[in-house]
Write an enzyme that holds these catalytic residues in place. Structure first.
Site, mmCIF file in Angstrom:
data_model
loop_
_atom_site.group_PDB
_atom_site.id
_atom_site.type_symbol
_atom_site.label_atom_id
_atom_site.label_comp_id
_atom_site.label_asym_id
_atom_site.label_seq_id
_atom_site.Cartn_x
_atom_site.Cartn_y
_atom_site.Cartn_z
ATOM 1 N N HIS A 1 52.122 6.468 1.901
ATOM 2 C CA HIS A 1 51.971 5.157 2.539
ATOM 3 C C HIS A 1 52.098 5.416 4.038
ATOM 4 C CE1 HIS A 1 53.936 4.199 -1.371
ATOM 5 N NE2 HIS A 1 53.255 3.079 -1.343
ATOM 6 N N ASP B 1 55.609 5.775 5.152
ATOM 7 C CA ASP B 1 56.405 6.941 4.716
ATOM 8 C C ASP B 1 56.291 8.046 5.749
ATOM 9 O OD1 ASP B 1 56.398 5.635 2.231
ATOM 10 O OD2 ASP B 1 54.742 6.886 1.491
HETATM 11 C C1 XLS Z 1 55.138 1.249 -7.160
HETATM 12 C C2 XLS Z 1 53.853 1.926 -7.040
HETATM 13 C C3 XLS Z 1 53.585 2.541 -5.676
HETATM 14 C C4 XLS Z 1 52.136 2.900 -5.543
HETATM 15 C C5 XLS Z 1 51.701 3.114 -4.141
HETATM 16 O O1 XLS Z 1 55.580 0.888 -8.249
HETATM 17 O O2 XLS Z 1 53.744 2.867 -8.040
HETATM 18 O O3 XLS Z 1 54.408 3.637 -5.479
HETATM 19 O O4 XLS Z 1 51.803 4.017 -6.287
HETATM 20 O O5 XLS Z 1 51.902 1.998 -3.351
#
Ligand code: XLS
Ligand code: NI
Ligand code: NI
Length: 435
Positions: free
Chosen positions: A100, A103
């Site tokens: 993200h 991140d």
């Molecule tokens: C959360 C999601 C997230 C997505 C990306 O539950 O899995 O991590 O994979 O935003």
């Protein structure tokens, strides 16, 4: 400088090895059904879990030891984390990663500052990628953490918040494009509602579709040719998330003219939360030619939330790999470990144990799946089960050649139909013979 000085490069040592820092089953160069394991799996590591997850839970704070991280929002700290992450990718022998925007780089007081930071960090990631050959599987924008998104981003009741989210998507797409990302994901954790009392669902869905169309248009404009994904999940953090499962996502994509531009990124634990098996979710997606990528993890049936555990269940990995082989393999997508260590596993070494376990579990799943396919009895059973459709009245009905009059006349001339057993237990035994 090494951030994991005690951890060796993880290599395949075979099933007899007792070395916890070795693969017992994942042999990247081993060829199965004409491709190496590395090519089949396209493993990815999730930046948010490896680098940013302190392992807190609703009842307690972070426990993960991250001696390299000064916990500041500085660009220097973000760049240092990227170095740590690439050492991790090298030692664990994973080729891809996912992130993200927030991140990899901090959210700062203004969008301009956040964008400038993102630009610096992605310059550094680009250099790391070209030095190591590691690749970006997909990027995404975090449209769920900041308080402005507490009531959604694409589905926010506020047009200003929608616009902020759209601007963040633009920057995250620019970053993904710059890093050669093979995909771009939308996971709408807060694209849903807490109560219908205050919600105009129709309008929110129209807006969510608008956001996705804006992304598709922008991709064309900048020449980004990566694959878009939607990642279903039924709830958490929202009470109801609109992209709740494969079927709901496909319906949404079709309704809003987006089906040609999106595939699904399916996560095992989300399937469980939706009351489905991963096999069900994959089957729905593959039948619509829309399985793009997999967030590889597993849930805990006793806890009942998105525990994002590393996949260790070989029965599960076998069914996932069987479907992936059946569909002819992953193309732009991969097996992204959207998984975190347990809160008790706070040591950096646990990052390695966790990924080794997931990779070995998928290697065993791949081998079992290929063996089931080579054996052929399962596919043969299913083909035979439907064989009355291959000729005669079955084929005529399938082809639309008969109306109810003709079908009725046919049935009147026949004896009561008989059907053979479904043989579920026999087939379950057959699968177990390969695991
Ligand atoms: C959360 C999601 C997230 C997505 C990306 O539950 O899995 O991590 O994979 O935003
Ligand atoms: Ni996910
Ligand atoms: Ni999840």
């Amino acid at each position: 400088m090494s951030y994991f000085p005690e951890i060796p490069k993880i290599r395949f040592e075979g099933p007899a090895s007792k070395n916890p820092f070795a693969f017992k089953h994942y042999n990247p160069d081993e060829v199965i059904e004409g491709k190496t394991m590395r090519q089949h799996m396209r493993f990815g590591a999730a930046y948010w879990h490896v680098m940013r997850n302190g392992l807190s839970d609703p009842f307690g704070g972070p426990t993960a030891l991250m001696p390299w991280d000064d916990m500041s929002d500085s660009v220097d700290n973000a760049i240092k984390r990227a170095d740590v992450f690439f050492e991790f990718l090298d030692k664990i022998d994973i080729d891809y990663y996912c992130f993200h925007d927030r991140d990899i780089s901090p959210e700062l007081p203004t969008l301009a500052q956040s964008n400038a930071a993102l630009d610096k960090v992605t310059d550094h990631l680009k250099a790391l990628q070209s030095a190591t050959g590691k690749k970006l599987l997909w990027g995404t924008a975090c449209l769920f953490s900041h308080p402005r998104y507490s009531q959604g981003a694409g589905t926010s009741p506020s047009a200003d918040v929608f616009a902020y989210g759209a601007a963040q998507v633009k920057a995250a797409m620019d970053a993904t494009h710059k890093l050669g990302g093979e995909g771009y994901t939308f996971w709408g954790g807060r694209e849903g509602y807490a109560t219908l009392l205050n919600t105009d669902m129709k309008r929110e869905l129209d807006h969510l579709a608008r956001l996705l169309h804006l992304a598709v248009d922008y991709a064309k404009k900048i020449g980004y040719t990566g694959q878009f994904y939607i990642e279903p999940k039924p709830r958490e953090p929202s009470t109801h998330q609109y992209d709740s499962d494969s079927a709901a996502c496909l319906n949404f994509l079709r309704q809003y003219g987006l089906i040609d531009y999106f595939k699904l990124n399916l996560e095992t634990n989300h399937a469980t939360l939706a009351g489905h098996t991963m096999l069900h979710e994959m089957t729905v997606a593959i039948d619509a030619n829309a399985l793009g990528s997999v967030d590889a993890n597993q849930g805990d049936e006793l806890i009942g939330w998105d525990t994002d555990q590393f996949p260790t269940n070989i029965y599960l990995t076998t069914s996932i790999m069987r479907k992936i082989l059946e569909m002819g393999g992953l193309t732009t997508g991969g097996l992204n470990f959207d998984a975190k260590r347990r809160r008790e596993s706070h040591d950096p070494a646990d990052l390695f144990h966790a990924h080794i376990g997931g990779m070995d579990a998928f290697a065993r799943g791949l081998k079992a799946a290929a063996a089931i396919r080579a054996d052929g009895r399962l596919a043969e059973f299913v083909a035979k089960r439907y064989s009355s459709w291959d000729s005669g009245v079955g084929a005529q009905i399938e082809n639309g050649e008969l109306g109810l009059d003709e079908i009725s006349a046919h049935v009147l001339s026949q004896a009561e139909p008989t059907i053979p057993s479904g043989r579920q237990e026999m087939l379950e035994n057959l699968i177990n013979d390969f695991i």
